[in-house]
Write a protein that holds these residues in place. Structure first.
Motif, PDB file in Angstrom:
ATOM      1  N   UNK A 104      20.030 135.244  20.181  1.00  0.00           N
ATOM      2  CA  UNK A 104      21.424 135.674  20.196  1.00  0.00           C
ATOM      3  C   UNK A 104      22.139 135.432  18.871  1.00  0.00           C
ATOM      4  N   UNK A 105      21.680 134.468  18.076  1.00  0.00           N
ATOM      5  CA  UNK A 105      22.334 134.150  16.817  1.00  0.00           C
ATOM      6  C   UNK A 105      21.721 134.944  15.670  1.00  0.00           C
ATOM      7  N   UNK A 106      22.559 135.267  14.709  1.00  0.00           N
ATOM      8  CA  UNK A 106      22.067 135.927  13.514  1.00  0.00           C
ATOM      9  C   UNK A 106      21.331 134.921  12.627  1.00  0.00           C
ATOM     10  N   UNK A 107      20.255 135.376  12.021  1.00  0.00           N
ATOM     11  CA  UNK A 107      19.496 134.496  11.135  1.00  0.00           C
ATOM     12  C   UNK A 107      18.042 134.408  11.555  1.00  0.00           C
ATOM     13  N   UNK A 108      17.326 133.414  11.014  1.00  0.00           N
ATOM     14  CA  UNK A 108      15.898 133.257  11.260  1.00  0.00           C
ATOM     15  C   UNK A 108      15.631 132.161  12.293  1.00  0.00           C
ATOM     16  N   UNK A 109      14.604 132.403  13.093  1.00  0.00           N
ATOM     17  CA  UNK A 109      14.151 131.445  14.092  1.00  0.00           C
ATOM     18  C   UNK A 109      12.661 131.198  13.878  1.00  0.00           C
ATOM     19  N   UNK A 110      12.236 129.943  13.929  1.00  0.00           N
ATOM     20  CA  UNK A 110      10.837 129.588  13.710  1.00  0.00           C
ATOM     21  C   UNK A 110      10.110 129.502  15.042  1.00  0.00           C
ATOM     22  N   UNK A 111       8.939 130.149  15.106  1.00  0.00           N
ATOM     23  CA  UNK A 111       8.080 130.089  16.284  1.00  0.00           C
ATOM     24  C   UNK A 111       6.711 129.599  15.824  1.00  0.00           C
ATOM     25  N   UNK A 112       6.246 128.450  16.359  1.00  0.00           N
ATOM     26  CA  UNK A 112       5.006 127.825  15.911  1.00  0.00           C
ATOM     27  C   UNK A 112       3.920 127.978  16.968  1.00  0.00           C
ATOM     28  N   UNK A 113       2.745 128.402  16.523  1.00  0.00           N
ATOM     29  CA  UNK A 113       1.589 128.595  17.393  1.00  0.00           C
ATOM     30  C   UNK A 113       0.391 127.883  16.784  1.00  0.00           C
ATOM     31  N   UNK A 114      -0.421 127.229  17.605  1.00  0.00           N
ATOM     32  CA  UNK A 114      -1.627 126.542  17.150  1.00  0.00           C
ATOM     33  C   UNK A 114      -2.863 127.337  17.552  1.00  0.00           C
ATOM     34  N   UNK A 115      -3.734 127.580  16.574  1.00  0.00           N
ATOM     35  CA  UNK A 115      -4.998 128.262  16.818  1.00  0.00           C
ATOM     36  C   UNK A 115      -6.138 127.324  16.442  1.00  0.00           C
TER      37      UNK A 115
END
Length: 335
Positions: A104-115
Motif C-alpha cells: 500500500x505504501x509508495x517505495x521499495x519493499x524487501x522480500x527475502x527467500x532462501x534457496x
C-alpha cells in the motif's frame, strides 16, 4: 409569458421529483465518498541481491533479497517466485515461492527467500514477480564458485604461504647413506586472522614421482600461531636414493583438511621434476620402497640351452630304410 411560466413550472417539477426519489429510493444519487472499483498500483522488481548463508559439506544456502517497487493505489496478492538453474546443465535445481501480500505504501519493499543448492558449480537465479497470479515483472542474476563457500569446520584463517621467497614446502638433505637419504622437511604457515590459531597439525607425505608410491609419511603438531604471524613446522623423513619425490603437506584441524601444498625433491641426478611437470616412464625398483627393509629378491641365472626338433616318427630307422631302398634301386638299374 405563458410559455416562460410553463418552462419554469416544468423545471420545478423535475427538481421536486428528483428530491422525492432521493428520499424514497436510497442510492439514486451517488455519494462521492463511496468506494468503487480501484485499479491497483504498478509493481516491479527494483533489484536482486544474493548473499551466502549456512553451508555444509554438500549444500549451501543462498539468501535471495528481491526489492519490489510499488507506486499508487494498494496492490493485493503480490508474490515472488525464485528459481535456481544450474549454470552448466541448464537444469532446474530448486524453486521457492514467497507470498508478499498487499503493498500500500509508495517505495521499495524487501522480500527475502532462501534457496538451498548443492555446494558446487554455479547457478542462474531467476526472480518472477506476480500480482493476482499474473506475471508483471522478472529479473535474473548469476552466482559462480559456490564451492568456495565453506562450512564452519573448513573455515580457517591459517594457510600455507604462497611466495617464491618463502615457499610453502621446502627441504634440506640431512644425511645420506648407501641406500637411503634423510631429508629435513619444512612447511611455512601464516595466520591471517585476528585470533590465535590452535589445534593444527601438518601431515607430510613423500611420493615417488613417477609411480606415486608413498615412500614416507609423518605428522607434526603445529602448536599455536599468533594472529598475523608466520611460523614454520619441521619434520624429517628417510627415503630411498636415486629417485625424485613430490612432498605433499596437508594442514589438518581435528582430522579435517584445511589446506594443502606441494613441493618437489630431486634426488635422481639424471632427471628432475617440478610441481607442475607431467610424469614420464622410468625404471622403478619396488623393493627399494618396502617398509620391512628386507633384501631384494635374488635373480636366478640360467645357462642357455640349445633345442632341436624333428618330424614325428623314428628318425634313425627311417634313414636306414631309405638307404637300403636306394641300394636296391641302384642294383635293379644296373642289371
Amino acid at each position: 409569458m405563458e410559455r416562460n411560466a410553463l418552462l419554469t413550472a416544468g423545471a420545478v417539477g423535475v427538481v421536486v421529483v428528483a428530491l422525492v426519489a432521493a428520499a424514497v429510493v436510497p442510492g439514486v444519487i451517488a455519494d462521492p465518498t463511496d468506494d468503487g472499483p480501484v485499479r491497483p498500483g504498478p509493481v516491479d522488481v527494483a533489484g536482486v541481491s544474493i548473499a551466502a548463508g549456512e553451508a555444509t559439506g554438500e549444500t549451501v544456502t543462498l539468501e535471495i533479497e528481491t526489492r519490489i517497487d510499488h507506486r499508487g493505489n494498494p496492490t493485493q496478492n503480490v508474490s515472488v517466485l525464485v528459481r535456481a538453474v544450474d549454470a552448466e546443465s541448464g537444469l532446474l535445481t530448486t524453486t521457492q515461492e514467497l507470498d508478499v501480500g498487499t503493498l500500500s505504501k509508495d517505495g521499495e519493499t524487501a522480500a527475502t527467500t532462501n534457496l538451498t543448492v548443492p555446494r558446487e558449480g554455479g547457478y542462474d537465479v531467476e526472480v518472477v514477480l506476480y500480482s493476482d497470479d499474473e506475471r508483471v515483472d522478472e529479473a535474473r542474476k548469476s552466482v559462480r564458485g559456490v564451492s568456495a563457500i565453506k562450512p564452519p569446520y573448513l573455515q580457517s584463517t591459517t594457510s600455507f604461504t604462497d611466495s617464491e621467497a618463502l615457499p610453502p614446502v621446502s627441504f634440506a638433505i640431512a644425511e645420506t647413506g648407501e641406500d637411503r637419504t634423510t631429508l629435513d622437511l619444512t612447511a611455512t604457515l601464516t595466520n591471517a586472522g585476528d585470533d590465535p590459531a590452535e589445534d593444527l597439525s601438518v601431515l607430510f607425505v613423500l611420493r615417488q614421482a613417477e609411480s606415486n608410491i608413498v615412500a614416507s609419511r609423518t605428522t607434526v603438531d603445529v602448536g599455536t600461531i599468533e594472529a598475523g604471524r608466520t611460523e614454520t613446522v619441521d619434520a624429517s623423513a628417510s627415503v630411498p636414493n636415486d629417485y625424485n619425490y613430490y612432498i605433499d603437506a596437508v594442514l589438518l584441524r581435528d582430522g579435517v583438511v584445511i589446506d594443502t601444498a606441494r613441493g618437489a625433491a630431486n634426488l635422481n641426478p639424471t632427471r628432475t621434476i617440478s610441481v607442475n611437470q607431467t610424469r614420464e616412464d622410468v625404471e622403478l625398483r619396488v623393493e627399494d620402497f618396502e617398509s620391512d627393509g628386507g633384501d631384494a629378491p635374488r635373480e636366478t641365472a640360467y645357462e642357455p640351452t640349445e633345442t632341436s626338433s624333428s618330424a614325428p616318427g623314428f628318425g634313425p630307422l627311417v634313414a636306414v630304410v631309405g638307404l637300403l631302398a636306394a641300394v636296391l634301386v641302384a642294383r635293379r638299374w644296373s642289371k
